[in-house]
Scaffold this motif. Structure first.
Motif, PDB file in Angstrom:
ATOM      1  N   MET A  76     -69.836  -4.889  40.868  1.00 13.14           N
ATOM      2  CA  MET A  76     -70.530  -4.061  41.804  1.00 13.14           C
ATOM      3  C   MET A  76     -70.211  -3.542  42.825  1.00 13.14           C
ATOM      4  O   MET A  76     -70.099  -4.329  44.009  1.00 13.14           O
ATOM      5  N   SER A  77     -69.726  -2.015  43.406  1.00 15.44           N
ATOM      6  CA  SER A  77     -69.440  -1.966  44.438  1.00 15.44           C
ATOM      7  C   SER A  77     -70.245  -1.377  45.639  1.00 15.44           C
ATOM      8  O   SER A  77     -71.814  -1.002  44.997  1.00 15.44           O
ATOM      9  N   ASP A  78     -70.191  -2.057  47.053  1.00 17.37           N
ATOM     10  CA  ASP A  78     -71.283  -2.036  48.421  1.00 17.37           C
ATOM     11  C   ASP A  78     -71.516  -1.026  48.212  1.00 17.37           C
ATOM     12  O   ASP A  78     -69.761  -0.357  48.825  1.00 17.37           O
ATOM     13  N   VAL A  79     -72.309   0.525  48.023  1.00 16.28           N
ATOM     14  CA  VAL A  79     -72.167   1.624  48.879  1.00 16.28           C
ATOM     15  C   VAL A  79     -72.539   2.123  50.009  1.00 16.28           C
ATOM     16  O   VAL A  79     -73.610   2.008  50.401  1.00 16.28           O
ATOM     17  N   THR A  80     -72.048   2.466  51.206  1.00 15.29           N
ATOM     18  CA  THR A  80     -71.880   2.414  52.555  1.00 15.29           C
ATOM     19  C   THR A  80     -71.841   3.929  52.754  1.00 15.29           C
ATOM     20  O   THR A  80     -70.475   4.513  51.968  1.00 15.29           O
ATOM     21  N   HIS A  81     -72.885   5.018  53.436  1.00 12.82           N
ATOM     22  CA  HIS A  81     -72.270   6.280  53.560  1.00 12.82           C
ATOM     23  C   HIS A  81     -72.246   6.273  55.169  1.00 12.82           C
ATOM     24  O   HIS A  81     -72.637   5.935  56.669  1.00 12.82           O
ATOM     25  N   SER A  82     -70.923   6.586  55.517  1.00 15.46           N
ATOM     26  CA  SER A  82     -70.861   7.289  57.126  1.00 15.46           C
ATOM     27  C   SER A  82     -71.447   8.598  57.390  1.00 15.46           C
ATOM     28  O   SER A  82     -72.260   9.276  56.523  1.00 15.46           O
ATOM     29  N   PRO A  83     -71.925   8.585  58.719  1.00 13.29           N
ATOM     30  CA  PRO A  83     -72.937   9.757  59.025  1.00 13.29           C
ATOM     31  C   PRO A  83     -72.166  10.786  58.874  1.00 13.29           C
ATOM     32  O   PRO A  83     -73.078  11.706  58.479  1.00 13.29           O
ATOM     33  N   GLU A  84     -71.033  11.212  58.424  1.00  9.81           N
ATOM     34  CA  GLU A  84     -70.646  12.610  58.590  1.00  9.81           C
ATOM     35  C   GLU A  84     -70.963  13.016  56.685  1.00  9.81           C
ATOM     36  O   GLU A  84     -70.660  13.778  56.283  1.00  9.81           O
ATOM     37  N   ALA A  85     -70.720  11.695  56.299  1.00  9.81           N
ATOM     38  CA  ALA A  85     -70.774  12.091  54.691  1.00  9.81           C
ATOM     39  C   ALA A  85     -71.882  11.922  53.919  1.00  9.81           C
ATOM     40  O   ALA A  85     -72.237  12.407  53.062  1.00  9.81           O
ATOM     41  N   VAL A  86     -72.928  12.028  55.305  1.00 12.33           N
ATOM     42  CA  VAL A  86     -74.256  12.256  54.204  1.00 12.33           C
ATOM     43  C   VAL A  86     -75.025  13.672  54.956  1.00 12.33           C
ATOM     44  O   VAL A  86     -74.803  14.054  55.428  1.00 12.33           O
ATOM     45  N   GLU A  87     -75.061  15.001  53.737  1.00 12.23           N
ATOM     46  CA  GLU A  87     -74.998  15.691  54.170  1.00 12.23           C
ATOM     47  C   GLU A  87     -76.669  15.702  55.256  1.00 12.23           C
ATOM     48  O   GLU A  87     -77.850  15.162  54.466  1.00 12.23           O
ATOM     49  N   PRO A  88     -77.146  17.139  55.973  1.00 11.71           N
ATOM     50  CA  PRO A  88     -78.213  16.668  56.549  1.00 11.71           C
ATOM     51  C   PRO A  88     -79.121  17.453  55.928  1.00 11.71           C
ATOM     52  O   PRO A  88     -79.024  18.811  54.586  1.00 11.71           O
ATOM     53  N   LEU A  89     -80.827  17.278  56.110  1.00 16.03           N
ATOM     54  CA  LEU A  89     -81.396  17.837  55.259  1.00 16.03           C
ATOM     55  C   LEU A  89     -81.329  19.496  55.322  1.00 16.03           C
ATOM     56  O   LEU A  89     -81.773  19.542  56.988  1.00 16.03           O
ATOM     57  N   SER A  90     -81.764  20.133  54.259  1.00  9.40           N
ATOM     58  CA  SER A  90     -81.822  21.500  55.072  1.00  9.40           C
ATOM     59  C   SER A  90     -83.916  21.499  55.602  1.00  9.40           C
ATOM     60  O   SER A  90     -84.337  20.443  55.343  1.00  9.40           O
ATOM     61  N   PRO A  91     -84.471  22.813  56.268  1.00  8.01           N
ATOM     62  CA  PRO A  91     -85.417  22.920  56.488  1.00  8.01           C
ATOM     63  C   PRO A  91     -86.702  22.480  55.539  1.00  8.01           C
ATOM     64  O   PRO A  91     -87.118  21.879  56.001  1.00  8.01           O
ATOM     65  N   ASP A  92     -86.075  22.880  54.624  1.00  9.27           N
ATOM     66  CA  ASP A  92     -87.118  23.268  53.538  1.00  9.27           C
ATOM     67  C   ASP A  92     -87.131  21.301  52.948  1.00  9.27           C
ATOM     68  O   ASP A  92     -88.506  21.826  52.338  1.00  9.27           O
ATOM     69  N   GLU A  93     -86.350  21.395  53.105  1.00  8.10           N
ATOM     70  CA  GLU A  93     -85.823  19.497  53.030  1.00  8.10           C
ATOM     71  C   GLU A  93     -87.186  18.515  53.351  1.00  8.10           C
ATOM     72  O   GLU A  93     -87.677  17.821  53.285  1.00  8.10           O
ATOM     73  N   GLU A  94     -86.556  18.940  54.553  1.00  5.53           N
ATOM     74  CA  GLU A  94     -87.441  18.044  55.921  1.00  5.53           C
ATOM     75  C   GLU A  94     -88.926  18.086  55.543  1.00  5.53           C
ATOM     76  O   GLU A  94     -89.038  17.682  55.983  1.00  5.53           O
ATOM     77  N   THR A  95     -89.235  18.933  55.305  1.00  3.93           N
ATOM     78  CA  THR A  95     -90.306  20.130  55.166  1.00  3.93           C
ATOM     79  C   THR A  95     -91.207  18.552  54.089  1.00  3.93           C
ATOM     80  O   THR A  95     -92.239  18.503  54.605  1.00  3.93           O
TER      81      THR A  95
END
Length: 154
Positions: A1-20
């Motif tokens: 099992m691999s350890d999944v880590t995300h760099s801040p650059e690899a994570v897509e920001p939420l759209s305004p609708d998703e954030e809401t």
């Protein structure tokens, strides 16, 4: 099992609708049960967790469930469920009985009085669910929403 880590650059920001949606959902998770609980307490002198306990027992064979199964169904700890059942038992709504299968555990059993209280409280709970939740979903595909919520929960 691999350890999944995300760099801040690899994570897509939420759209305004998703954030809401995410922010509103977190508020609903806390506010909806509180509002429904307040309605049941005010109108029926019954907490939402007591109502849900009676619902699960009413749907079980012979209106009985092992305490551990009831705690899982109500999404509460076994010790919390024990306190709830003790309170309900003192009101004659629920009885506890030794498990016939193994004699070690306990079952909670919904009494006739408990079933009558559930039937009396049902319209209050239904009106509360509609007023605080369902009435706000007009025009949405409830089948798709229900399926999506089920996927999230599991």
């Amino acid at each position: 099992m691999s350890d999944v880590t995300h760099s801040p650059e690899a994570v897509e920001p939420l759209s305004p609708d998703e954030e809401t949606v995410i922010r509103a959902l977190s508020r609903v998770i806390y506010s909806l049960p509180r509002a429904m609980d307040a309605d049941l307490v005010r109108e029926r002198q019954l907490s939402l967790i007591e109502y849900l306990t009676m619902v699960h027992l009413s749907e079980a064979p012979c209106r009985r469930l092992r305490m551990s199964d009831l705690s899982v169904a109500c999404e509460t700890s076994l010790s919390g469920m024990t306190r709830i059942v003790n309170r309900m038992e003192s009101q004659g709504i629920v009885q506890r009985a030794k498990c016939e299968e193994d004699g070690r555990g306990w079952n909670a059993v919904l009494t006739d009085l408990g079933l009558a209280r559930l039937r009396e409280a049902w319209p209050t709970n239904l009106a509360s669910a509609r007023r605080h939740f369902l009435d706000h979903l007009e025009g949405l595909d409830l089948k798709a929403l229900g399926a999506a919520l089920h996927r999230i929960a599991t």
